[in-house]
Design a protein around this motif. Sequence first.
Motif, short mmCIF file in Angstrom:
data_model
loop_
_atom_site.label_atom_id
_atom_site.label_comp_id
_atom_site.label_asym_id
_atom_site.label_seq_id
_atom_site.Cartn_x
_atom_site.Cartn_y
_atom_site.Cartn_z
N ASN A 1 0.81 -1.22 0.00
CA ASN A 1 0.00 0.00 0.00
C ASN A 1 0.84 1.27 0.00
O ASN A 1 0.31 2.37 -0.20
CB ASN A 1 -0.95 0.01 1.19
CG ASN A 1 -2.05 -1.03 1.05
OD1 ASN A 1 -2.40 -1.40 -0.06
ND2 ASN A 1 -2.57 -1.50 2.16
N ALA A 2 2.16 1.11 0.21
CA ALA A 2 3.04 2.27 0.16
C ALA A 2 3.34 2.70 -1.28
O ALA A 2 3.92 3.76 -1.50
CB ALA A 2 4.35 1.97 0.89
N ILE A 3 2.95 1.88 -2.26
CA ILE A 3 3.11 2.24 -3.67
C ILE A 3 1.87 3.00 -4.10
O ILE A 3 0.79 2.42 -4.22
CB ILE A 3 3.30 0.98 -4.54
CG1 ILE A 3 4.48 0.15 -4.03
CG2 ILE A 3 3.48 1.36 -6.01
CD1 ILE A 3 4.62 -1.20 -4.72
N PRO A 4 1.96 4.32 -4.31
CA PRO A 4 0.74 5.11 -4.53
C PRO A 4 0.03 4.82 -5.84
O PRO A 4 -1.20 4.85 -5.91
CB PRO A 4 1.23 6.56 -4.47
CG PRO A 4 2.70 6.49 -4.73
CD PRO A 4 3.16 5.17 -4.23
N THR B 1 1.44 -4.34 -10.47
CA THR B 1 2.61 -4.97 -11.07
C THR B 1 3.51 -5.58 -10.00
O THR B 1 4.03 -6.69 -10.15
CB THR B 1 3.40 -3.95 -11.90
OG1 THR B 1 2.55 -3.42 -12.94
CG2 THR B 1 4.62 -4.58 -12.54
N ALA B 2 3.68 -4.86 -8.89
CA ALA B 2 4.52 -5.36 -7.80
C ALA B 2 3.93 -6.61 -7.18
O ALA B 2 4.64 -7.59 -6.91
CB ALA B 2 4.70 -4.27 -6.74
N VAL B 3 2.62 -6.60 -6.96
CA VAL B 3 1.96 -7.76 -6.36
C VAL B 3 2.06 -8.96 -7.30
O VAL B 3 2.39 -10.08 -6.89
CB VAL B 3 0.49 -7.44 -6.04
CG1 VAL B 3 -0.25 -8.70 -5.62
CG2 VAL B 3 0.42 -6.40 -4.92
N GLU B 4 1.75 -8.73 -8.58
CA GLU B 4 1.80 -9.83 -9.55
C GLU B 4 3.21 -10.38 -9.68
O GLU B 4 3.41 -11.59 -9.82
CB GLU B 4 1.28 -9.34 -10.90
CG GLU B 4 -0.23 -9.10 -10.91
CD GLU B 4 -0.68 -8.30 -12.11
OE1 GLU B 4 0.16 -8.06 -13.02
OE2 GLU B 4 -1.87 -7.91 -12.16
N GLY B 5 4.21 -9.47 -9.62
CA GLY B 5 5.59 -9.92 -9.71
C GLY B 5 6.00 -10.79 -8.54
O GLY B 5 6.68 -11.80 -8.71
#
Length: 316
Positions: A27-30, A37-41
């Motif tokens: 959640n720190a990625i606004p 993309t970060a979650v999927e990665g």
Amino acid sequence: MSRRDLIDPECRVPLDALLEVMPGGFNAIPDIVQRRTAVEGMLGAIEVPDNPNVAKEDRTVPGPAGEPDITVRIYRPVGASGTLPGVYYIHGGGMILGSVEGEDPNATMICDQVGAVVVSVEYRLAPEHPHPAPVEDCYAGLVWMAKNAAELGVDPHRLAIYGASAGGGLTIGTALLARDRGGPALSFMMPIYPMIDDRNETPSSHEITDIGIWDRAGNVEAWAWYLGGKQADQYAAPARAVDLSGLPPAFIDVGTVDLFRDEDIAFAQRLMQTGVPTDLHVNPGSYHAAETFAPEAALSRRIWAARIDRLKRALA
């Protein structure tokens, strides 16, 4: 004492590792696209071997009236004959993240261990598609599954609905739609640590601020995106439902270090008071989705064993 000190030690190891490389958590990625993309990665980096006991098929099926078609992934035990129970699966992700692909390992495991046909739905996400798009997509997929039970080899009298987090909230919202519209008859529902209350007023919603997985600020943001400036109804936020009668028997689990703890306990109590048979499991030391982040932990194995056992008994 920090709430982080209450986390099960085994489950805390991967959480601490995540926060080292991603301070503040997802959640720190606004930017929501970058966050997805970060979650999927991260999920894609987890190597899960193919399960030869499960066959998979993606299919495009009708969406809500006047809306785009939706994709579902169908899982079937290899070599199974005759009619099997069915599990309609709704992925999590706070209404803003997640996908069928991201929860493929869990859907595969349920298919294999429960011996059921699993249909997992790819619903539209907020903020691009606020309420009611996600729950209407989920309902449309359920209607399709029930209408095509014979072709799928599913016993329509043994049909359960399962989802975690946002998927848990959508599980209850979809069950409410099915009840109110005279839709598919559900024999069981399993909302796992469901996201069901947009008001963020419970003690646990104020306690969980720095765990790094679905903290208060992220939940407030997700609800704002999901509702798109509108007032929540019971299908968006099932904690607001006045009448819970007529819902299927339920199994709910949530951790003691989960922001959703108190809203889920309160909802389970209301189901019981209404006369809906309800299992409630509160797991000490578990944070939000701990069993996904730390699947080998003893606590995670106990959590999954209880779910699988209850699904088997509900669909026997």
